[in-house]
Motif scaffolding. Structure first.
Motif, PDB file in Angstrom:
ATOM      1  N   ASN A  59       0.846  -1.188   0.000  1.00  0.00           N
ATOM      2  CA  ASN A  59       0.000   0.000   0.000  1.00  0.00           C
ATOM      3  C   ASN A  59       0.888   1.246   0.000  1.00  0.00           C
ATOM      4  OD1 ASN A  59      -1.503   2.235   1.786  1.00  0.00           O
ATOM      5  ND2 ASN A  59      -3.038   0.975   0.745  1.00  0.00           N
ATOM      6  N   PRO A  60       0.480   2.331  -0.671  1.00  0.00           N
ATOM      7  CA  PRO A  60       1.309   3.550  -0.708  1.00  0.00           C
ATOM      8  C   PRO A  60       1.677   4.082   0.673  1.00  0.00           C
ATOM      9  CG  PRO A  60      -0.455   3.692  -2.334  1.00  0.00           C
ATOM     10  CD  PRO A  60      -0.707   2.444  -1.542  1.00  0.00           C
ATOM     11  N   GLU A  61       0.775   3.954   1.647  1.00  0.00           N
ATOM     12  CA  GLU A  61       1.076   4.462   2.987  1.00  0.00           C
ATOM     13  C   GLU A  61       2.195   3.650   3.647  1.00  0.00           C
ATOM     14  OE1 GLU A  61      -0.069   7.190   4.484  1.00  0.00           O
ATOM     15  OE2 GLU A  61      -1.058   7.617   2.571  1.00  0.00           O
ATOM     16  N   VAL A  62       2.223   2.340   3.365  1.00  0.00           N
ATOM     17  CA  VAL A  62       3.284   1.500   3.914  1.00  0.00           C
ATOM     18  C   VAL A  62       4.635   1.907   3.326  1.00  0.00           C
ATOM     19  CG1 VAL A  62       4.183  -0.863   4.052  1.00  0.00           C
ATOM     20  CG2 VAL A  62       1.737  -0.435   4.364  1.00  0.00           C
ATOM     21  N   LEU A  63       4.678   2.159   2.016  1.00  0.00           N
ATOM     22  CA  LEU A  63       5.936   2.561   1.381  1.00  0.00           C
ATOM     23  C   LEU A  63       6.370   3.949   1.820  1.00  0.00           C
ATOM     24  CD1 LEU A  63       5.508   1.171  -2.246  1.00  0.00           C
ATOM     25  CD2 LEU A  63       6.932   0.293  -0.406  1.00  0.00           C
ATOM     26  N   LYS A  64       5.387   4.806   2.104  1.00  0.00           N
ATOM     27  CA  LYS A  64       5.724   6.142   2.590  1.00  0.00           C
ATOM     28  C   LYS A  64       6.450   6.042   3.927  1.00  0.00           C
ATOM     29  CE  LYS A  64       3.625  10.616   3.737  1.00  0.00           C
ATOM     30  NZ  LYS A  64       2.344  11.366   3.846  1.00  0.00           N
ATOM     31  N   LYS A  65       5.954   5.169   4.802  1.00  0.00           N
ATOM     32  CA  LYS A  65       6.608   4.959   6.087  1.00  0.00           C
ATOM     33  C   LYS A  65       7.957   4.272   5.890  1.00  0.00           C
ATOM     34  CE  LYS A  65       5.984   2.888  10.645  1.00  0.00           C
ATOM     35  NZ  LYS A  65       5.104   2.130  11.553  1.00  0.00           N
ATOM     36  N   GLY A  66       8.024   3.361   4.896  1.00  0.00           N
ATOM     37  CA  GLY A  66       9.268   2.652   4.631  1.00  0.00           C
ATOM     38  C   GLY A  66      10.355   3.531   4.042  1.00  0.00           C
ATOM     39  N   SER A  67       9.992   4.749   3.606  1.00  0.00           N
ATOM     40  CA  SER A  67      10.971   5.681   3.032  1.00  0.00           C
ATOM     41  C   SER A  67      11.531   6.628   4.075  1.00  0.00           C
ATOM     42  CB  SER A  67      10.310   6.483   1.900  1.00  0.00           C
ATOM     43  OG  SER A  67       9.841   5.624   0.878  1.00  0.00           O
ATOM     44  N   GLU A  68      11.136   6.435   5.336  1.00  0.00           N
ATOM     45  CA  GLU A  68      11.588   7.352   6.379  1.00  0.00           C
ATOM     46  C   GLU A  68      13.070   7.197   6.700  1.00  0.00           C
ATOM     47  OE1 GLU A  68       9.007   6.658   9.671  1.00  0.00           O
ATOM     48  OE2 GLU A  68       7.277   7.653   8.736  1.00  0.00           O
ATOM     49  N   GLY A  69      13.631   6.030   6.410  1.00  0.00           N
ATOM     50  CA  GLY A  69      15.052   5.830   6.687  1.00  0.00           C
ATOM     51  C   GLY A  69      15.522   4.481   6.189  1.00  0.00           C
ATOM     52  N   PRO A  70      16.847   4.242   6.187  1.00  0.00           N
ATOM     53  CA  PRO A  70      17.409   2.975   5.694  1.00  0.00           C
ATOM     54  C   PRO A  70      16.899   1.757   6.447  1.00  0.00           C
ATOM     55  CG  PRO A  70      19.130   4.636   5.949  1.00  0.00           C
ATOM     56  CD  PRO A  70      17.895   5.192   6.593  1.00  0.00           C
ATOM     57  N   MET A  71      16.679   1.876   7.755  1.00  0.00           N
ATOM     58  CA  MET A  71      16.216   0.738   8.539  1.00  0.00           C
ATOM     59  C   MET A  71      14.808   0.319   8.124  1.00  0.00           C
ATOM     60  SD  MET A  71      15.933   0.301  12.684  1.00  0.00           S
ATOM     61  CE  MET A  71      17.712   0.580  12.846  1.00  0.00           C
ATOM     62  N   GLU A  72      13.912   1.307   7.953  1.00  0.00           N
ATOM     63  CA  GLU A  72      12.540   0.999   7.540  1.00  0.00           C
ATOM     64  C   GLU A  72      12.519   0.386   6.144  1.00  0.00           C
ATOM     65  OE1 GLU A  72      13.523   3.761   8.890  1.00  0.00           O
ATOM     66  OE2 GLU A  72      12.374   3.946  10.755  1.00  0.00           O
ATOM     67  N   ARG A  73      13.362   0.929   5.251  1.00  0.00           N
ATOM     68  CA  ARG A  73      13.440   0.393   3.889  1.00  0.00           C
ATOM     69  C   ARG A  73      13.954  -1.041   3.903  1.00  0.00           C
ATOM     70  NH1 ARG A  73      17.660   3.433   0.512  1.00  0.00           N
ATOM     71  NH2 ARG A  73      19.016   2.072   1.732  1.00  0.00           N
ATOM     72  N   ASP A  74      14.953  -1.308   4.728  1.00  0.00           N
ATOM     73  CA  ASP A  74      15.507  -2.657   4.831  1.00  0.00           C
ATOM     74  C   ASP A  74      14.461  -3.645   5.342  1.00  0.00           C
ATOM     75  OD1 ASP A  74      17.987  -4.441   4.855  1.00  0.00           O
ATOM     76  OD2 ASP A  74      17.288  -4.643   6.914  1.00  0.00           O
ATOM     77  N   GLN A  75      13.600  -3.209   6.265  1.00  0.00           N
ATOM     78  CA  GLN A  75      12.552  -4.083   6.774  1.00  0.00           C
ATOM     79  C   GLN A  75      11.592  -4.497   5.663  1.00  0.00           C
ATOM     80  OE1 GLN A  75      10.941  -1.699   9.956  1.00  0.00           O
ATOM     81  NE2 GLN A  75      12.196  -2.711  11.509  1.00  0.00           N
ATOM     82  N   LEU A  76      11.225  -3.537   4.807  1.00  0.00           N
ATOM     83  CA  LEU A  76      10.320  -3.853   3.697  1.00  0.00           C
ATOM     84  C   LEU A  76      10.963  -4.829   2.710  1.00  0.00           C
ATOM     85  CD1 LEU A  76       8.680  -0.401   2.858  1.00  0.00           C
ATOM     86  CD2 LEU A  76       7.670  -2.329   4.078  1.00  0.00           C
ATOM     87  N   ILE A  77      12.241  -4.628   2.437  1.00  0.00           N
ATOM     88  CA  ILE A  77      12.945  -5.516   1.502  1.00  0.00           C
ATOM     89  C   ILE A  77      13.063  -6.923   2.087  1.00  0.00           C
ATOM     90  CG2 ILE A  77      15.176  -5.961   0.399  1.00  0.00           C
ATOM     91  CD1 ILE A  77      15.460  -2.952  -0.017  1.00  0.00           C
ATOM     92  N   CYS A  78      13.424  -7.019   3.378  1.00  0.00           N
ATOM     93  CA  CYS A  78      13.532  -8.333   4.007  1.00  0.00           C
ATOM     94  C   CYS A  78      12.181  -9.036   4.062  1.00  0.00           C
ATOM     95  CB  CYS A  78      14.106  -8.186   5.424  1.00  0.00           C
ATOM     96  SG  CYS A  78      15.848  -7.711   5.464  1.00  0.00           S
ATOM     97  N   LEU A  79      11.123  -8.283   4.317  1.00  0.00           N
ATOM     98  CA  LEU A  79       9.781  -8.849   4.333  1.00  0.00           C
ATOM     99  C   LEU A  79       9.411  -9.383   2.950  1.00  0.00           C
ATOM    100  CD1 LEU A  79       7.207  -9.253   6.054  1.00  0.00           C
ATOM    101  CD2 LEU A  79       6.440  -7.026   5.232  1.00  0.00           C
ATOM    102  N   ALA A  80       9.771  -8.624   1.901  1.00  0.00           N
ATOM    103  CA  ALA A  80       9.492  -9.059   0.529  1.00  0.00           C
ATOM    104  C   ALA A  80      10.256 -10.340   0.193  1.00  0.00           C
ATOM    105  CB  ALA A  80       9.864  -7.947  -0.461  1.00  0.00           C
ATOM    106  N   MET A  81      11.529 -10.435   0.601  1.00  0.00           N
ATOM    107  CA  MET A  81      12.323 -11.626   0.308  1.00  0.00           C
ATOM    108  C   MET A  81      11.778 -12.846   1.042  1.00  0.00           C
ATOM    109  SD  MET A  81      16.314 -10.566  -0.243  1.00  0.00           S
ATOM    110  CE  MET A  81      16.609  -9.764   1.326  1.00  0.00           C
ATOM    111  N   LYS A  82      11.350 -12.644   2.303  1.00  0.00           N
ATOM    112  CA  LYS A  82      10.783 -13.764   3.052  1.00  0.00           C
ATOM    113  C   LYS A  82       9.509 -14.263   2.383  1.00  0.00           C
ATOM    114  CE  LYS A  82      10.745 -16.578   6.562  1.00  0.00           C
ATOM    115  NZ  LYS A  82      11.796 -17.596   6.729  1.00  0.00           N
ATOM    116  N   TYR A  83       8.699 -13.332   1.909  1.00  0.00           N
ATOM    117  CA  TYR A  83       7.469 -13.710   1.208  1.00  0.00           C
ATOM    118  C   TYR A  83       7.784 -14.500  -0.066  1.00  0.00           C
ATOM    119  CZ  TYR A  83       3.541 -13.284  -1.962  1.00  0.00           C
ATOM    120  OH  TYR A  83       2.546 -13.560  -2.867  1.00  0.00           O
ATOM    121  N   ILE A  84       8.764 -14.028  -0.851  1.00  0.00           N
ATOM    122  CA  ILE A  84       9.130 -14.692  -2.107  1.00  0.00           C
ATOM    123  C   ILE A  84       9.612 -16.116  -1.831  1.00  0.00           C
ATOM    124  CG2 ILE A  84      10.766 -14.667  -4.043  1.00  0.00           C
ATOM    125  CD1 ILE A  84      10.658 -11.561  -3.834  1.00  0.00           C
ATOM    126  N   GLU A  85      10.414 -16.285  -0.776  1.00  0.00           N
ATOM    127  CA  GLU A  85      10.899 -17.623  -0.424  1.00  0.00           C
ATOM    128  C   GLU A  85       9.747 -18.565  -0.105  1.00  0.00           C
ATOM    129  OE1 GLU A  85      15.334 -17.292   1.464  1.00  0.00           O
ATOM    130  OE2 GLU A  85      13.681 -16.701   2.772  1.00  0.00           O
TER     131      GLU A  85
END
Length: 315
Positions: A104-130
């Motif tokens: 959702n756009p609001e989730v990505l907006k929060k995920g753009s607040e800093g490197p840590m938040e962005r990393d959480q979204l990427i790790c969540l995406a990789m776990k889902y793909i696996e």
């Protein structure tokens, strides 16, 4: 309550005949809401990692913003996401794979607040793909300069499950485009049901949870907005009409014999597609042959002939 609903429907019918301006305002409001719901996914960022199988190969993951994916209801709720198909490509002598994950756009907006938040979204995406594709990925990644690997059209096809050659305007107008929309939706629903049975919700390790949130992945199916009831694809005619030398209009006429009131119809139009939904009765989804001005679309329902006429000016 049922009596009040019937009175409201009757009021809107009278509005369409006696107060066109109020009726157009009503339609415009629902068009704007529909545009948000049916807007295409928008590229946000792309990262590269590796599939660790028998022979390693590159995997490109497009993270995209999509209003069709709901935002978490609260801070304690899981973060919903939607996943696309895994597509294999060849570039020269190199074989690589591409897939997509939508937030959702609001989730990505929060995920753009800093490197840590962005990393959480990427790790969540990789776990889902696996979990979704039964893969083992390297958990090191490289964030690319380009926001998208491939094209927006390919990304939308992977996310919605609609692949294949583009339709021509003649095919769209005649409705002769291979499998019907109902058949496609049915096949997608069966596939999603099998995926749900084989891949239940998973618990994420604590190191990639959002603070104060349970680490659950909630997959949003591309057919979640289908009511699950058996509906028909109505007969329709799509034409491009020249109003004058400079102005052209796409005119759509849809036969809805079981519909008696315009309020039964949910109409959503964006610049390149259209959806007409009559719950439990009809559903029609079309990719438009030209880009239209969605702000000045007109729609009128004839109660005598049961025909919905939609006029869409071409930009």
């Amino acid at each position: 309550m049922l009596q009040q609903v019937n009175q409201l429907w009757s009021l809107l019918d009278d509005m369409s005949e006696n107060s066109p301006e109020a009726y157009q305002k009503f339609i415009r409001h629902h068009l704007e809401e529909g545009m948000k719901q049916f807007s295409p996914p928008d590229p946000h960022m792309c990262f590269q990692t590796r599939i660790l199988e028998f022979s390693e190969k590159l995997l490109y993951v497009n993270i995209c913003s999509w209003s069709r994916v709901p935002a978490p209801k609260s801070e304690s709720d899981p973060v919903p996401l939607g996943g696309g198909k895994l597509e294999e490509n060849v570039e020269g002598t190199e074989i690589y794979s591409v897939t997509d994950v939508a937030y959702n756009p609001e989730v990505l907006k929060k995920g753009s607040e800093g490197p840590m938040e962005r990393d959480q979204l990427i790790c969540l995406a990789m776990k889902y793909i696996e979990e979704q594709h039964s893969l083992h990925l390297s958990h090191t990644y490289t964030l690319l300069k380009d926001k998208l690997k491939g094209s927006k059209k390919q990304m939308k096809q992977r996310l919605t499950g609609k692949a294949g050659p583009a339709q021509t305007a003649k095919e769209i107008a005649s409705g002769e485009s291979g499998a019907s929309l109902l058949q496609q939706l049915t096949n997608l629903k069966i596939a999603d049901k099998e995926n749900e049975e084989n891949n239940p919700s998973i618990q994420l390790p604590s190191d990639i949870r959002y603070p104060k949130k349970p680490g659950l992945i909630e997959e949003i199916s591309s057919t979640e907005f289908d009511s699950g009831n058996k509906v028909e694809t109505p007969k329709y005619q799509l034409l491009i009409k020249d109003e004058n030398e400079k102005a052209k209009t796409i005119q759509l006429r849809v036969e809805l014999p079981e519909v008696s009131s315009v309020t039964e119809c949910n109409l959503s139009v964006s610049k390149d597609d259209l959806v007409i939904d009559v719950p439990k009765k009809y559903r029609l989804q079309l990719d438009l042959p030209e880009t239209i001005s969605e702000d000045i679309v007109t729609a009128k329902f004839n109660k005598k002939t049961h025909i919905l006429a939609v006029g869409m000016p071409i930009k």
